[in-house]
Design a protein around this motif. Structure first.
Motif, PDB file in Angstrom:
ATOM      1  N   LYS A 154       0.811  -1.217   0.000  1.00 38.99           N
ATOM      2  CA  LYS A 154       0.000   0.000   0.000  1.00 38.99           C
ATOM      3  C   LYS A 154       0.845   1.268   0.000  1.00 38.99           C
ATOM      4  O   LYS A 154       0.389   2.329  -0.431  1.00 38.99           O
ATOM      5  CB  LYS A 154      -0.967   0.001   1.181  1.00 38.99           C
ATOM      6  CG  LYS A 154      -0.336   0.208   2.542  1.00 38.99           C
ATOM      7  CD  LYS A 154      -1.369   0.127   3.653  1.00 38.99           C
ATOM      8  CE  LYS A 154      -2.433   1.189   3.535  1.00 38.99           C
ATOM      9  NZ  LYS A 154      -3.398   1.140   4.653  1.00 38.99           N
ATOM     10  N   THR A 195      -3.552  -0.820  -2.161  1.00 40.26           N
ATOM     11  CA  THR A 195      -4.098  -1.145  -0.848  1.00 40.26           C
ATOM     12  C   THR A 195      -5.103  -2.275  -0.969  1.00 40.26           C
ATOM     13  O   THR A 195      -6.120  -2.142  -1.662  1.00 40.26           O
ATOM     14  CB  THR A 195      -4.791   0.085  -0.229  1.00 40.26           C
ATOM     15  OG1 THR A 195      -3.845   1.143  -0.104  1.00 40.26           O
ATOM     16  CG2 THR A 195      -5.381  -0.253   1.133  1.00 40.26           C
ATOM     17  N   THR A 244      -8.137  -4.319  -0.105  1.00 41.56           N
ATOM     18  CA  THR A 244      -9.395  -3.984   0.580  1.00 41.56           C
ATOM     19  C   THR A 244     -10.226  -5.215   0.920  1.00 41.56           C
ATOM     20  O   THR A 244     -11.195  -5.115   1.676  1.00 41.56           O
ATOM     21  CB  THR A 244     -10.241  -3.043  -0.288  1.00 41.56           C
ATOM     22  OG1 THR A 244     -10.470  -3.651  -1.572  1.00 41.56           O
ATOM     23  CG2 THR A 244      -9.525  -1.708  -0.487  1.00 41.56           C
ATOM     24  N   HIS A 264      -8.984  -8.068  -3.749  1.00 41.75           N
ATOM     25  CA  HIS A 264      -9.449  -6.760  -4.199  1.00 41.75           C
ATOM     26  C   HIS A 264      -8.513  -5.676  -3.673  1.00 41.75           C
ATOM     27  O   HIS A 264      -8.030  -5.768  -2.538  1.00 41.75           O
ATOM     28  CB  HIS A 264     -10.868  -6.513  -3.697  1.00 41.75           C
ATOM     29  CG  HIS A 264     -11.893  -7.370  -4.364  1.00 41.75           C
ATOM     30  ND1 HIS A 264     -12.969  -6.849  -5.060  1.00 41.75           N
ATOM     31  CD2 HIS A 264     -12.012  -8.722  -4.457  1.00 41.75           C
ATOM     32  CE1 HIS A 264     -13.698  -7.832  -5.546  1.00 41.75           C
ATOM     33  NE2 HIS A 264     -13.140  -8.985  -5.187  1.00 41.75           N
ATOM     34  N   GLN A 312      -7.310  -1.217  -4.000  1.00 40.50           N
ATOM     35  CA  GLN A 312      -7.545   0.155  -4.465  1.00 40.50           C
ATOM     36  C   GLN A 312      -6.203   0.808  -4.728  1.00 40.50           C
ATOM     37  O   GLN A 312      -5.276   0.711  -3.910  1.00 40.50           O
ATOM     38  CB  GLN A 312      -8.332   0.955  -3.432  1.00 40.50           C
ATOM     39  CG  GLN A 312      -8.708   2.355  -3.906  1.00 40.50           C
ATOM     40  CD  GLN A 312      -9.608   3.076  -2.925  1.00 40.50           C
ATOM     41  OE1 GLN A 312      -9.256   3.233  -1.755  1.00 40.50           O
ATOM     42  NE2 GLN A 312     -10.774   3.504  -3.367  1.00 40.50           N
ATOM     43  N   GLU A 324     -10.069   0.800  -8.704  1.00 44.82           N
ATOM     44  CA  GLU A 324     -10.060  -0.490  -8.028  1.00 44.82           C
ATOM     45  C   GLU A 324      -9.707  -1.607  -9.005  1.00 44.82           C
ATOM     46  O   GLU A 324      -9.866  -1.471 -10.225  1.00 44.82           O
ATOM     47  CB  GLU A 324     -11.428  -0.765  -7.400  1.00 44.82           C
ATOM     48  CG  GLU A 324     -11.793   0.228  -6.306  1.00 44.82           C
ATOM     49  CD  GLU A 324     -13.103  -0.106  -5.631  1.00 44.82           C
ATOM     50  OE1 GLU A 324     -13.852  -0.970  -6.148  1.00 44.82           O
ATOM     51  OE2 GLU A 324     -13.390   0.493  -4.571  1.00 44.82           O
ATOM     52  N   PHE A 328     -10.132  -6.380   6.285  1.00 48.68           N
ATOM     53  CA  PHE A 328     -10.143  -6.830   4.891  1.00 48.68           C
ATOM     54  C   PHE A 328     -10.107  -8.361   4.773  1.00 48.68           C
ATOM     55  O   PHE A 328     -10.109  -8.907   3.674  1.00 48.68           O
ATOM     56  CB  PHE A 328      -9.003  -6.186   4.078  1.00 48.68           C
ATOM     57  CG  PHE A 328      -7.614  -6.569   4.517  1.00 48.68           C
ATOM     58  CD1 PHE A 328      -7.007  -7.721   4.041  1.00 48.68           C
ATOM     59  CD2 PHE A 328      -6.899  -5.756   5.379  1.00 48.68           C
ATOM     60  CE1 PHE A 328      -5.711  -8.057   4.410  1.00 48.68           C
ATOM     61  CE2 PHE A 328      -5.607  -6.075   5.764  1.00 48.68           C
ATOM     62  CZ  PHE A 328      -5.017  -7.242   5.279  1.00 48.68           C
TER      63      PHE A 328
END
Length: 435
Positions: free
Chosen positions: A35, A106, A108, A131, A133, A139, A307
């Motif tokens: 991230k 990042t 998620t 998943h 971002q 995304e 997450f």
């Protein structure tokens, strides 16, 4: 299909990058999602802090082999800072891994394709879906044959409040910049101020030592060290086989004995309120520390679990550590010399192919060592590669800390039996937990 997919690693810290190197050696393609803006982003944030161990103890062996293919030579001596560790090892390792390391991504959520955590049917045969971002807000998702969560705990510091929740009005004081949760890089701006350090671990000790130097240079400076336990007994033990760690504790004890820092034992913060002279820290039994200008709350870290809501995990209900190793690291019962290396067997989750490794695997326990993480990585990758014999083998002997901490000695007792000497193969422990 799944066998052709990569293993996704969450976090490009020491354990995450080491996992990628081990996977490559096993012929398995990794993808590392970080991230931050670069590899070792969390380590960079405590780049001013010096580690407990020398260079030869800070380099994972598969990572070394990968780097040496490009002519890299491992530093041979000295205790690096976090910044030096990133510059001279983690950043070159990420460069050697190339496009397999993806930054500003990042994570998620983690799940199975077409399955939430409730669905049993066909679950284990479905790939993982990760998943994420990106920095621009867009995304995306990746399919994976397995997922290793090496995201650490750095971004989840514990509060000053002794109940695990922020003390009353702690959030307001933090928002005003009066409460911080990191070891200070500089303390000069606190000259002549009244500072309180909350916490009894090595991060707190480091801050106390820095502030004691300021007291010596600027006599108008006042430092209180508020600890929840009743004593510093055992802190800075000569039995610690990581000599720099033992020395740090010894130096912290000495600044208290010399009177440069005032120890406030048995102080369990319940409120941080504003008064006419600044802040007032109030304990759950009515003790007060008044006229405070600044607070460093250095009480450890906890894992971010949100997450992982759609994967099936087995976590200890008290430590939030991986359930299979919780009994080995629980500070309520742990005797100093008993923590052993852990591998794929202890780290296994109800979700096949999903592992929590590194500092995050220890949850809120304060005893994680970087060398423990390297051994975890070696074992887990061997298991993913089908080498069950290597996965089950223990290739590490941990050093004895010689000290205890945590809730077991909250009231001044000790959980420690007399320390027993152990042989040490490699070792590393920074002043703050590693991610």
């Amino acid at each position: 299909m799944s066998e052709q997919l990569p293993v996704v690693i969450i976090g490009a810290g020491p354990q995450g990058l080491a996992a990628a190197a081990h996977l490559l050696e096993r012929g398995i393609e990794p993808v590392v999602l970080e991230k931050g803006f670069g590899a070792g982003a969390a380590v960079s944030e405590w780049g001013h802090v010096r580690l407990f161990s020398e260079w030869p103890e800070l380099v994972d062996q598969a990572s070394r082999r990968l780097l040496e293919q490009g002519g890299w030579a491992a530093p041979l001596t000295g205790y690096p800072t976090g910044g030096e560790w990133v510059k001279e090892y983690l950043a070159p390792l990420a460069a050697a891994l190339g496009s397999r390391v993806r930054t500003s991504a990042t994570v998620t959520g983690v799940s199975r394709v077409g399955r939430d955590r409730v669905v049993d049917s066909g679950r284990a045969s479905q790939p993982f879906t990760v998943h994420m971002q990106h920095a621009d807000g867009s995304e995306g998702r990746l399919l994976a044959r397995a997922v290793l969560d090496a995201s650490g705990t750095w971004e989840q510091p514990n509060p000053a409040g002794a109940e695990g929740l922020p003390a009353l009005d702690e959030r307001a004081a933090a928002a005003a910049g009066q409460v911080e949760y990191r070891i200070p890089a500089s303390v000069s701006e606190l000259s002549g101020k009244h500072v309180v350090v909350v916490g009894s671990g090595h991060s707190a000790a480091h801050a106390v030592i820095r502030l004691a130097g300021l007291v010596q240079r600027e006599p108008g400076t006042r430092v209180d060290w508020a600890i929840r336990r009743g004593t510093l007994a055992g802190f800075g033990s000569a039995d610690d086989q990581l000599a720099a760690r033992g020395a740090l504790g010894g130096r912290a004890r000495k600044v208290v004995e010399d009177g440069r820092v005032n120890l406030v034992p048995g102080f369990r913060t319940a409120e941080i309120r504003q008064d006419d002279e600044g802040l007032a820290l109030v304990s759950d039994d009515g003790q007060e520390i008044t006229g405070v200008n600044h607070v460093f709350a250095l009480t450890g870290f906890r894992p971010e679990l949100s997450f992982l809501s759609e994967v099936r995990t087995a976590l200890d209900p008290s430590l939030q550590a991986v359930a299979g190793l919780a009994s080995e690291i629980d500070p309520n019962v742990h005797s100093c010399g008993t923590v052993r290396a852990t591998g794929a067997l202890e780290l296994a989750q109800p979700e096949p192919g999903f592992y929590i490794i590194g500092a995050k695997s220890y949850g809120r326990a304060p005893t994680f060592l970087a060398l423990t993480g390297y051994e975890q990585v070696r074992s887990v990758v061997a298991e993913l590669a089908g080498d069950h014999e290597a996965a089950a083998r223990n290739e590490l002997v941990l050093p004895d800390s010689g000290v205890c901490g945590g809730s077991a000695d909250l009231d001044g007792g000790s959980c420690c039996a007399p320390a027993a000497r152990q042989s040490v193969e490699i070792g590393s422990r920074p002043l703050i937990p590693l991610g």
